[in-house]
Write an enzyme that holds these catalytic residues in place. Structure first.
Site, PDB file in Angstrom:
ATOM      1  CE1 TYR A 282      -0.031   7.756   2.912  1.00 12.23           C
ATOM      2  CE2 TYR A 282       0.400   5.522   2.135  1.00 12.23           C
ATOM      3  CZ  TYR A 282      -0.421   6.420   2.785  1.00 12.23           C
ATOM      4  OH  TYR A 282      -1.611   5.996   3.302  1.00 12.23           O
TER       5      TYR A 282
ATOM      6  CE  LYS B 208      -4.140   4.622   0.712  1.00 11.46           C
ATOM      7  NZ  LYS B 208      -2.730   4.154   0.700  1.00 11.46           N
TER       8      LYS B 208
ATOM      9  CG  HIS C 186      -5.144   9.521   0.387  1.00  8.80           C
ATOM     10  ND1 HIS C 186      -3.785   9.617   0.209  1.00  8.80           N
ATOM     11  CD2 HIS C 186      -5.310   9.025   1.640  1.00  8.80           C
ATOM     12  CE1 HIS C 186      -3.159   9.206   1.294  1.00  8.80           C
ATOM     13  NE2 HIS C 186      -4.065   8.856   2.178  1.00  8.80           N
TER      14      HIS C 186
ATOM     15  CG  ASP D 238      -1.839   1.187   1.278  1.00 10.41           C
ATOM     16  OD1 ASP D 238      -2.969   1.066   0.787  1.00 10.41           O
ATOM     17  OD2 ASP D 238      -1.433   2.250   1.810  1.00 10.41           O
TER      18      ASP D 238
END
Length: 315
Positions: free
Chosen positions: A52, A81, A112, A47
């Site tokens: 990120y 996402k 997201h 994931d």
């Protein structure tokens, strides 16, 4: 299908334990090493997200493992996402993610947050002046186009409340396959799980241990005397018991640790057996907290929680 996977409403299967790749330090080498280690341990679900910053590291590690013949691409499940600044053009957002990762497609692409940001917004915690009005119908049309173009195999959402799910289903031609939300024994998401279950939407749990180590999380889950007692009886760890609880609810869990021992511990939760009595004791934890008037989870300072219509139920 074995008990390590769940079949989604889009027809594909997803491993029930995934490795989250968010890291505050966001060190590329560390992330790549963790992914290689995870593959050796049996992790097959990974994931990530644009925000990120781990997409390039994850993509590089997976590509290297595939080229080395250590794993086949079809055996890997990759989730990323759509960040709030890309709501105006999900196709371009996903194409950039694929470029970052060096991949031709994702297995799952999630919205997201049900929050739209200005195109230049790039901070994980946006400023108040970066928010824009969300046109969810337009966003979802873009997500469906991603699917039509073959850029991903399935589409879903993250951090959507019951009300937001219902709003989405009013116009969606393709329903979301997944709703990824925070969920653990102290925040059970009972109402939301029921709403998603009514529409065959799989609930995937992030921070399934309560988010220890995060600014908004705590160790209240793994420090629970009840969970510790069950772990002792079952010759397991508190983390494994908490993860097994989430799996028992039909959810998948996204764990986040690059520590080898904890990574091994987390994936071991799949094989742990808890009986109905154990699960009932864990389910009563939230009830006991409410009766004592205690806070179930630490309140985050994220500006997302100031959006009244977003936090309309347990999310």
């Amino acid at each position: 299908m074995n008990n390590n996977q769940v079949r989604l409403n889009c027809g594909i299967t997803m491993p029930v334990i995934g490795l989250g790749t968010y890291s505050f330090q966001n060190d590329r080498k560390t992330t790549q090493q963790a992914v290689h280690m995870a593959l050796k341990m049996g992790y097959r679900h990974f994931d990530t997200a644009k925000i990120y910053g781990s997409e390039p590291a994850l993509g590089s590690a997976l590509t290297e493992a595939i080229l080395d013949g250590k794993v086949e691409r079809e055996d890997i499940f990759v989730t990323s996402k759509l960040w709030g600044s890309d709501h105006h053009d999900p196709v371009s957002g996903l194409k950039q993610t694929l470029k970052n990762m060096g991949m031709e497609h994702l297995d799952m692409y999630l919205v997201h947050w049900p929050v739209k940001l200005k195109p230049w917004a790039c901070n994980p915690i946006p400023n108040e002046d970066e928010f824009e009005d969300l046109d969810l119908e337009t966003t979802w049309a873009g997500m469906e186009k991603c699917l039509d173009l073959g850029l991903c195999r399935c589409i879903g959402v993250s951090n959507f409340s019951s009300r937001k799910i219902e709003q989405l289903l009013d116009f969606a031609s393709v329903p979301p396959a997944v709703n990824q939300v925070e969920m653990h024994p102290m925040w059970r998401q009972t109402k939301l799980r029921g709403a998603c279950g009514d529409h065959n939407i799989h609930v995937s749990a992030y921070s399934p241990l309560g988010g220890p180590g995060n600014s908004w999380g705590s160790t209240v889950v793994v420090d629970s005397p009840i969970i510790k007692s069950i772990a002792l009886q079952r010759k397991a760890t508190p983390a494994q018991v908490a993860l097994r609880w989430g799996l028992s609810k039909g959810s998948s869990v996204i764990v986040k640790s690059f520590n080898p021992e904890r990574m091994k511990e987390n994936i071991g939760a799949v094989d742990l057996k808890l009986d109905d009595g154990d699960l009932m004791e864990i389910d009563r934890l939230e009830e006991r907290k409410i009766m004592r008037g205690e806070s179930l989870v630490n309140e985050t300072t994220s500006p997302y929680r100031t959006l009244e219509d977003l936090w309309d139920d347990e999310i």
